[in-house]
Design a protein around this motif. Sequence first.
Motif, PDB file in Angstrom:
ATOM      1  N   LEU A   6     111.234 122.810  85.120  1.00  0.00           N
ATOM      2  CA  LEU A   6     110.239 121.552  85.106  1.00  0.00           C
ATOM      3  C   LEU A   6     110.957 120.201  84.632  1.00  0.00           C
ATOM      4  O   LEU A   6     110.864 119.129  85.233  1.00  0.00           O
ATOM      5  N   PHE A   7     111.685 120.272  83.356  1.00  0.00           N
ATOM      6  CA  PHE A   7     112.257 119.052  82.835  1.00  0.00           C
ATOM      7  C   PHE A   7     113.433 118.585  83.679  1.00  0.00           C
ATOM      8  O   PHE A   7     113.785 117.310  83.774  1.00  0.00           O
ATOM      9  N   CYS A   8     114.181 119.505  84.267  1.00  0.00           N
ATOM     10  CA  CYS A   8     115.446 119.124  85.108  1.00  0.00           C
ATOM     11  C   CYS A   8     114.889 118.279  86.087  1.00  0.00           C
ATOM     12  O   CYS A   8     115.493 117.398  86.910  1.00  0.00           O
ATOM     13  N   GLU A   9     113.700 118.713  86.775  1.00  0.00           N
ATOM     14  CA  GLU A   9     113.057 118.117  88.006  1.00  0.00           C
ATOM     15  C   GLU A   9     112.626 116.713  87.503  1.00  0.00           C
ATOM     16  O   GLU A   9     112.477 115.722  88.250  1.00  0.00           O
ATOM     17  N   ILE A  10     112.237 116.504  86.341  1.00  0.00           N
ATOM     18  CA  ILE A  10     111.736 115.094  85.890  1.00  0.00           C
ATOM     19  C   ILE A  10     112.895 114.298  85.837  1.00  0.00           C
ATOM     20  O   ILE A  10     112.953 113.066  86.315  1.00  0.00           O
ATOM     21  N   VAL A  11     113.947 114.880  85.194  1.00  0.00           N
ATOM     22  CA  VAL A  11     115.176 113.868  85.022  1.00  0.00           C
ATOM     23  C   VAL A  11     115.782 113.615  86.479  1.00  0.00           C
ATOM     24  O   VAL A  11     116.268 112.527  86.682  1.00  0.00           O
ATOM     25  N   ALA A  12     115.697 114.471  87.423  1.00  0.00           N
ATOM     26  CA  ALA A  12     116.183 113.983  88.694  1.00  0.00           C
ATOM     27  C   ALA A  12     115.142 113.427  89.532  1.00  0.00           C
ATOM     28  O   ALA A  12     115.399 112.888  90.489  1.00  0.00           O
ATOM     29  N   GLY A  13     114.005 113.105  89.039  1.00  0.00           N
ATOM     30  CA  GLY A  13     113.183 111.983  89.897  1.00  0.00           C
ATOM     31  C   GLY A  13     112.330 112.837  90.622  1.00  0.00           C
ATOM     32  O   GLY A  13     111.521 112.262  91.625  1.00  0.00           O
ATOM     33  N   ARG A  14     112.376 114.201  90.746  1.00  0.00           N
ATOM     34  CA  ARG A  14     111.552 115.203  91.773  1.00  0.00           C
ATOM     35  C   ARG A  14     110.187 115.382  91.466  1.00  0.00           C
ATOM     36  O   ARG A  14     109.232 115.916  92.085  1.00  0.00           O
ATOM     37  N   ILE A  15     109.882 115.166  90.111  1.00  0.00           N
ATOM     38  CA  ILE A  15     108.443 115.504  89.529  1.00  0.00           C
ATOM     39  C   ILE A  15     108.374 114.253  88.903  1.00  0.00           C
ATOM     40  O   ILE A  15     109.002 113.591  87.953  1.00  0.00           O
ATOM     41  N   ASP A  16     107.012 113.565  89.060  1.00  0.00           N
ATOM     42  CA  ASP A  16     106.741 112.274  88.412  1.00  0.00           C
ATOM     43  C   ASP A  16     106.174 112.691  87.014  1.00  0.00           C
ATOM     44  O   ASP A  16     105.648 113.687  86.484  1.00  0.00           O
ATOM     45  N   ALA A  17     106.688 111.958  86.053  1.00  0.00           N
ATOM     46  CA  ALA A  17     106.399 112.043  84.542  1.00  0.00           C
ATOM     47  C   ALA A  17     106.148 110.415  84.013  1.00  0.00           C
ATOM     48  O   ALA A  17     106.754 109.418  84.669  1.00  0.00           O
ATOM     49  N   ASP A  18     105.259 110.280  83.203  1.00  0.00           N
ATOM     50  CA  ASP A  18     105.292 108.783  82.367  1.00  0.00           C
ATOM     51  C   ASP A  18     106.496 108.573  81.603  1.00  0.00           C
ATOM     52  O   ASP A  18     106.437 108.922  80.359  1.00  0.00           O
ATOM     53  N   ILE A  19     107.423 108.302  82.147  1.00  0.00           N
ATOM     54  CA  ILE A  19     108.662 107.989  81.372  1.00  0.00           C
ATOM     55  C   ILE A  19     108.670 106.731  80.665  1.00  0.00           C
ATOM     56  O   ILE A  19     108.476 105.654  81.150  1.00  0.00           O
ATOM     57  N   VAL A  20     108.991 106.792  79.410  1.00  0.00           N
ATOM     58  CA  VAL A  20     109.073 105.609  78.418  1.00  0.00           C
ATOM     59  C   VAL A  20     110.638 105.399  78.151  1.00  0.00           C
ATOM     60  O   VAL A  20     110.798 104.037  77.719  1.00  0.00           O
ATOM     61  N   TYR A  21     111.524 106.070  78.353  1.00  0.00           N
ATOM     62  CA  TYR A  21     112.808 105.890  78.076  1.00  0.00           C
ATOM     63  C   TYR A  21     113.786 106.702  78.739  1.00  0.00           C
ATOM     64  O   TYR A  21     113.193 107.912  78.989  1.00  0.00           O
ATOM     65  N   GLN A  22     114.830 106.097  79.407  1.00  0.00           N
ATOM     66  CA  GLN A  22     115.925 107.081  80.175  1.00  0.00           C
ATOM     67  C   GLN A  22     117.233 106.228  79.941  1.00  0.00           C
ATOM     68  O   GLN A  22     117.435 105.129  79.966  1.00  0.00           O
ATOM     69  N   ASP A  23     118.380 107.086  79.387  1.00  0.00           N
ATOM     70  CA  ASP A  23     119.693 106.892  79.582  1.00  0.00           C
ATOM     71  C   ASP A  23     120.499 107.771  80.157  1.00  0.00           C
ATOM     72  O   ASP A  23     119.823 108.859  80.616  1.00  0.00           O
ATOM     73  N   ASP A  24     121.875 107.498  79.766  1.00  0.00           N
ATOM     74  CA  ASP A  24     122.713 108.679  80.628  1.00  0.00           C
ATOM     75  C   ASP A  24     122.935 110.147  79.741  1.00  0.00           C
ATOM     76  O   ASP A  24     123.260 111.007  80.389  1.00  0.00           O
ATOM     77  N   GLN A  25     122.088 110.089  78.700  1.00  0.00           N
ATOM     78  CA  GLN A  25     122.020 111.227  77.969  1.00  0.00           C
ATOM     79  C   GLN A  25     120.725 112.041  77.942  1.00  0.00           C
ATOM     80  O   GLN A  25     120.453 113.188  77.741  1.00  0.00           O
ATOM     81  N   VAL A  26     119.598 111.080  77.877  1.00  0.00           N
ATOM     82  CA  VAL A  26     118.196 111.710  77.379  1.00  0.00           C
ATOM     83  C   VAL A  26     117.156 110.980  78.151  1.00  0.00           C
ATOM     84  O   VAL A  26     117.388 110.021  78.838  1.00  0.00           O
ATOM     85  N   THR A  27     116.154 111.641  78.578  1.00  0.00           N
ATOM     86  CA  THR A  27     114.820 110.932  78.962  1.00  0.00           C
ATOM     87  C   THR A  27     113.905 111.341  78.133  1.00  0.00           C
ATOM     88  O   THR A  27     113.492 112.258  77.627  1.00  0.00           O
ATOM     89  N   ALA A  28     112.757 110.580  78.049  1.00  0.00           N
ATOM     90  CA  ALA A  28     111.687 110.570  76.881  1.00  0.00           C
ATOM     91  C   ALA A  28     110.308 110.063  78.170  1.00  0.00           C
ATOM     92  O   ALA A  28     110.445 109.233  78.679  1.00  0.00           O
ATOM     93  N   PHE A  29     109.276 111.010  77.568  1.00  0.00           N
ATOM     94  CA  PHE A  29     108.360 110.870  78.557  1.00  0.00           C
ATOM     95  C   PHE A  29     107.034 111.400  77.913  1.00  0.00           C
ATOM     96  O   PHE A  29     107.314 112.271  76.829  1.00  0.00           O
ATOM     97  N   HIS A  30     105.739 110.827  78.137  1.00  0.00           N
ATOM     98  CA  HIS A  30     104.549 111.311  77.334  1.00  0.00           C
ATOM     99  C   HIS A  30     104.193 112.905  77.956  1.00  0.00           C
ATOM    100  O   HIS A  30     104.290 113.145  79.211  1.00  0.00           O
ATOM    101  N   ASP A  31     103.835 113.556  76.806  1.00  0.00           N
ATOM    102  CA  ASP A  31     103.504 114.976  77.049  1.00  0.00           C
ATOM    103  C   ASP A  31     102.189 114.946  77.877  1.00  0.00           C
ATOM    104  O   ASP A  31     101.297 114.257  77.375  1.00  0.00           O
TER     105      ASP A  31
END
Length: 118
Positions: A6-31
């Motif tokens: 699930l989380f790899c799919e969010i990072v890849a943009g294939r599953i929507d999430a309320d992303i609050v931050y993303q860089d080349d190492q991490v992604t952050a989103f609301h639970d």
Amino acid sequence: MNKPCLFCEIVAGRIDADIVYQDDQVTAFHDIHPQAPVHVLVIPNRHIPTMLDLEPEDAPLIGHMHVTAKHLAHELGIADNGYRSIFNCGTAAGQTVWHIHLHIMGGRSMGWPPWPGN
């Protein structure tokens, strides 16, 4: 066939999430099942199933996750009153997605120990 992470799919943009931050190492989103008024997950963009799968070379990544959490706590308005950051490792600890993630929770008082209701 293994189910995609699930989380790899969010990072890849294939599953929507309320992303609050993303860089080349991490992604952050609301639970999606928040346990506090503010509940954000910080995940590595690279798949690591549990904390037990970390290697010594992952230390800078874990540090980056914590520094990202600090910055997000300020941006989300929970730094001044305090917040909780926690990794769960394994089923008994409450891990339900097998991709490490750092919970950042704030906006309410949190008791200790962290049993339900705290």
